[in-house]
Design a protein around this motif. Structure first.
Motif, PDB file in Angstrom:
ATOM      1  N   LYS A 296       0.832  -1.196   0.000  1.00  0.00           N
ATOM      2  CA  LYS A 296       0.000   0.000   0.000  1.00  0.00           C
ATOM      3  C   LYS A 296       0.874   1.255   0.000  1.00  0.00           C
ATOM      4  O   LYS A 296       0.586   2.234  -0.720  1.00  0.00           O
ATOM      5  N   MET A 297       1.942   1.252   0.793  1.00  0.00           N
ATOM      6  CA  MET A 297       2.846   2.401   0.821  1.00  0.00           C
ATOM      7  C   MET A 297       3.446   2.644  -0.556  1.00  0.00           C
ATOM      8  O   MET A 297       3.478   3.781  -1.042  1.00  0.00           O
ATOM      9  N   LEU A 298       3.903   1.585  -1.205  1.00  0.00           N
ATOM     10  CA  LEU A 298       4.511   1.735  -2.529  1.00  0.00           C
ATOM     11  C   LEU A 298       3.468   2.173  -3.560  1.00  0.00           C
ATOM     12  O   LEU A 298       3.758   2.979  -4.449  1.00  0.00           O
ATOM     13  N   SER A 299       2.247   1.650  -3.428  1.00  0.00           N
ATOM     14  CA  SER A 299       1.179   2.025  -4.355  1.00  0.00           C
ATOM     15  C   SER A 299       0.845   3.505  -4.251  1.00  0.00           C
ATOM     16  O   SER A 299       0.668   4.196  -5.268  1.00  0.00           O
ATOM     17  N   VAL A 300       0.784   4.017  -3.026  1.00  0.00           N
ATOM     18  CA  VAL A 300       0.494   5.442  -2.819  1.00  0.00           C
ATOM     19  C   VAL A 300       1.591   6.301  -3.440  1.00  0.00           C
ATOM     20  O   VAL A 300       1.320   7.302  -4.114  1.00  0.00           O
ATOM     21  N   LEU A 301       2.856   5.898  -3.235  1.00  0.00           N
ATOM     22  CA  LEU A 301       3.972   6.688  -3.759  1.00  0.00           C
ATOM     23  C   LEU A 301       4.028   6.633  -5.286  1.00  0.00           C
ATOM     24  O   LEU A 301       4.359   7.627  -5.942  1.00  0.00           O
ATOM     25  N   LYS A 302       3.706   5.489  -5.859  1.00  0.00           N
ATOM     26  CA  LYS A 302       3.690   5.394  -7.328  1.00  0.00           C
ATOM     27  C   LYS A 302       2.583   6.267  -7.917  1.00  0.00           C
ATOM     28  O   LYS A 302       2.756   6.882  -8.971  1.00  0.00           O
ATOM     29  N   ASP A 303       1.439   6.294  -7.232  1.00  0.00           N
ATOM     30  CA  ASP A 303       0.360   7.177  -7.674  1.00  0.00           C
ATOM     31  C   ASP A 303       0.793   8.637  -7.577  1.00  0.00           C
ATOM     32  O   ASP A 303       0.543   9.439  -8.485  1.00  0.00           O
ATOM     33  N   LEU A 304       1.497   8.968  -6.493  1.00  0.00           N
ATOM     34  CA  LEU A 304       1.988  10.332  -6.301  1.00  0.00           C
ATOM     35  C   LEU A 304       2.993  10.703  -7.384  1.00  0.00           C
ATOM     36  O   LEU A 304       2.991  11.819  -7.900  1.00  0.00           O
ATOM     37  N   ARG A 305       3.846   9.760  -7.734  1.00  0.00           N
ATOM     38  CA  ARG A 305       4.837   9.987  -8.798  1.00  0.00           C
ATOM     39  C   ARG A 305       4.164  10.323 -10.124  1.00  0.00           C
ATOM     40  O   ARG A 305       4.646  11.145 -10.898  1.00  0.00           O
ATOM     41  N   GLY A 306       3.033   9.688 -10.397  1.00  0.00           N
ATOM     42  CA  GLY A 306       2.367   9.863 -11.683  1.00  0.00           C
ATOM     43  C   GLY A 306       1.551  11.135 -11.805  1.00  0.00           C
ATOM     44  O   GLY A 306       1.042  11.438 -12.890  1.00  0.00           O
ATOM     45  N   ARG A 307       1.432  11.894 -10.739  1.00  0.00           N
ATOM     46  CA  ARG A 307       0.648  13.130 -10.803  1.00  0.00           C
ATOM     47  C   ARG A 307       1.447  14.255 -11.471  1.00  0.00           C
ATOM     48  O   ARG A 307       2.671  14.189 -11.591  1.00  0.00           O
TER      49      ARG A 307
END
Length: 493
Positions: A296-307
């Motif tokens: 979940k932590m990695l998923s949140v950060l990957k989503d943040l990266r894509g913004r």
């Protein structure tokens, strides 16, 4: 003459190429995205909105026109070279790139595109791309930066070696400027290879001349000496966006389902509340994620990266958890490497954050050893109010424009009060409140945090200590704008 009429005259006198040149020179004022303005009128409006250009402050306009070699137009609108600001408002790095682009022939440009064919998407190397377009894309992909022009030199060695003389002169001026600075120290200015600041290879011994309780820390007024004038030459990261950026907070408290024997982190919600209040006050868009497993932590950060961060100034990520050397724990007991978290935001993976500060604050231990001179989340006992977030190898940001604020040095524990939160996060929040209104840069604020936390002790004899550690590859000073609202009130116990 009416200032808006003056700007309209400039707009009418310049063509499309000059507009692109001015947009490029103003890229640092436009969150590194000149394409965010579609006309010279929009560019001038944006600069005025950011209070960088006005009738009383025409210096930037004068400097722009002189840089693109329009002295006659400057005179026609009633300005002169004396209207230019000292020091320059446009960075010497951006002026260098403009000067280089102005000396690249069409043939050189074709050769340049060919050499970059495997590094830049072909759609960005279209036929109508100008040298400025190519250099801007190289910046977005972190191929060049203010402190790293190696790739450009490599290309020029093949297509137009004479231009490398301009780069050499720029480097010599930069080196001379850095040698003349007394603040911060040169050890913190090295970016390639990057050296960690404050590295400690042996147990920490803190000289305990004065023990200061948490109560004293909360009520303390910080007196900040005026930094040396030479510090201004370092430059500051742009902080002019309407939204400062995203601030993501991971707060891992409930470890009841962890694969590892980790206890719940009592007091962590106080840290979460303090961080939320302070970063919202600093105009960040705060997002909180509680009790996250590793994925979940990695998923949140990957989503943040894509913004899209192009209209923002920087990024903040705070992690409140248990830790192991070089990693932090998800609530499932699996570890996430700090380097892996930070690597998601390098220039190639997150181009809209290129040349913008990426700030990571980690409240977790870096080991299980106690500093002598308060207990850890790894060896917590039920009858103590002070416990630790134990267990993070030597983690250093290896890319440009990163800051990693660790609660403690490698191999050692950090401490958390079950009611009032962690020493590190509480000191960080209180010093931001105290020192941001005084326009103190972030590294100086973290130095004050080091001083505060080092004076605290987890036992009544003052023998069990903690020393935070900032490490960074920043190339400029991080100075948050003074908020327009009153500072938040943090909880006291």
């Amino acid at each position: 003459m009416d200032f808006h009429k003056l700007l309209l005259d400039v707009d009418n006198a310049l063509g499309e190429d000059e507009f692109k040149a001015l947009g490029f020179l103003c890229a640092d004022f436009l969150s590194r995205n000149p394409d965010s303005v579609r006309s010279l009128k929009e560019l001038f409006s944006s600069l005025m909105d950011k209070e960088l250009l006005s009738e009383k402050q025409p210096q930037l306009l004068a400097e722009l026109l002189l840089t693109i070699q329009k002295p006659r137009l400057l005179r026609d609108i009633g300005l002169s070279e004396q209207d230019c600001a000292a020091p320059s408002l446009i960075s010497s790095y951006r002026k260098l790139l403009y000067d280089l682009s102005d000396n690249i022939t069409d043939r050189d440009l074709d050769s340049m595109k060919f050499m970059l064919n495997n590094l830049i998407p072909r759609g960005k190397l279209k036929e109508k791309s100008t040298p400025l377009d190519i250099m801007l894309e190289m910046e977005h992909l972190d191929l060049i930066s203010e402190s790293n022009l190696d790739k450009l030199e490599e290309i020029f060695n093949h297509i137009c070696p004479a231009l490398n003389k301009k780069i050499t002169q720029y480097k010599e001026k930069q080196a001379h400027r850095l040698r003349s600075l007394s603040f911060p120290s040169e050890s913190n200015l090295i970016s390639k290879p990057f050296l960690r600041t404050g590295s400690l290879q042996s147990p920490v011994t803190i000289k305990d001349d004065v023990l200061e309780s948490k109560a004293n820390l909360k009520n303390k007024t910080v007196v900040v000496p005026e930094p040396p004038r030479a510090a201004e030459a370092l430059g500051k990261y742009q902080m002019t966006a309407a939204n400062r950026g995203f601030c993501v907070i991971f707060n891992n408290n409930n470890f009841s389902n962890s694969l590892e024997p980790l206890k719940d982190r009592a007091g962590t919600h106080t840290d979460e509340d303090s961080l939320k209040k302070v970063f919202e006050w600093l105009n960040f868009e705060v997002e909180i994620y509680r009790d996250c497993e590793k994925e979940k932590m990695l998923s949140v950060l990957k989503d943040l990266r894509g913004r899209d961060h192009s209209q923002m100034d920087c990024l903040v990520c705070c992690v409140l958890s248990h830790g192991l050397e070089g990693s932090v724990y998800g609530v499932d007991g699996q570890t996430v490497k700090i380097e892996e978290m930070m690597a998601l935001f390098d220039g190639k993976k997150c181009p809209t954050l290129v040349e913008k500060p990426k700030l990571f604050f980690i409240q977790a231990c870096q080991g299980t050893r106690e500093q002598r001179a308060a207990q850890t989340d790894g060896i917590e006992t039920e009858d103590k109010d002070i416990c630790s977030d134990a267990r993070v190898p030597d983690t250093i940001p290896s890319r440009a424009d990163f800051l990693l604020g660790m609660a403690t040095v490698p191999s050692y524990v950090s401490y958390r009060d079950k009611k009032s939160g962690t020493w590190y996060i509480q000191s960080l929040c209180r010093n931001l409140i105290q020192m941001v209104p005084q326009e103190v840069d972030l590294i100086s604020i973290l130095t004050q945090v080091n001083a505060d936390v080092s004076k605290m002790s987890a036992d009544k004899w003052g023998q069990t200590k903690q020393m935070p550690q900032p490490a960074f590859s920043l190339r400029k000073r991080v100075v948050f704008p003074i908020p327009k609202t009153p500072p938040p009130e943090l909880k006291t116990f």
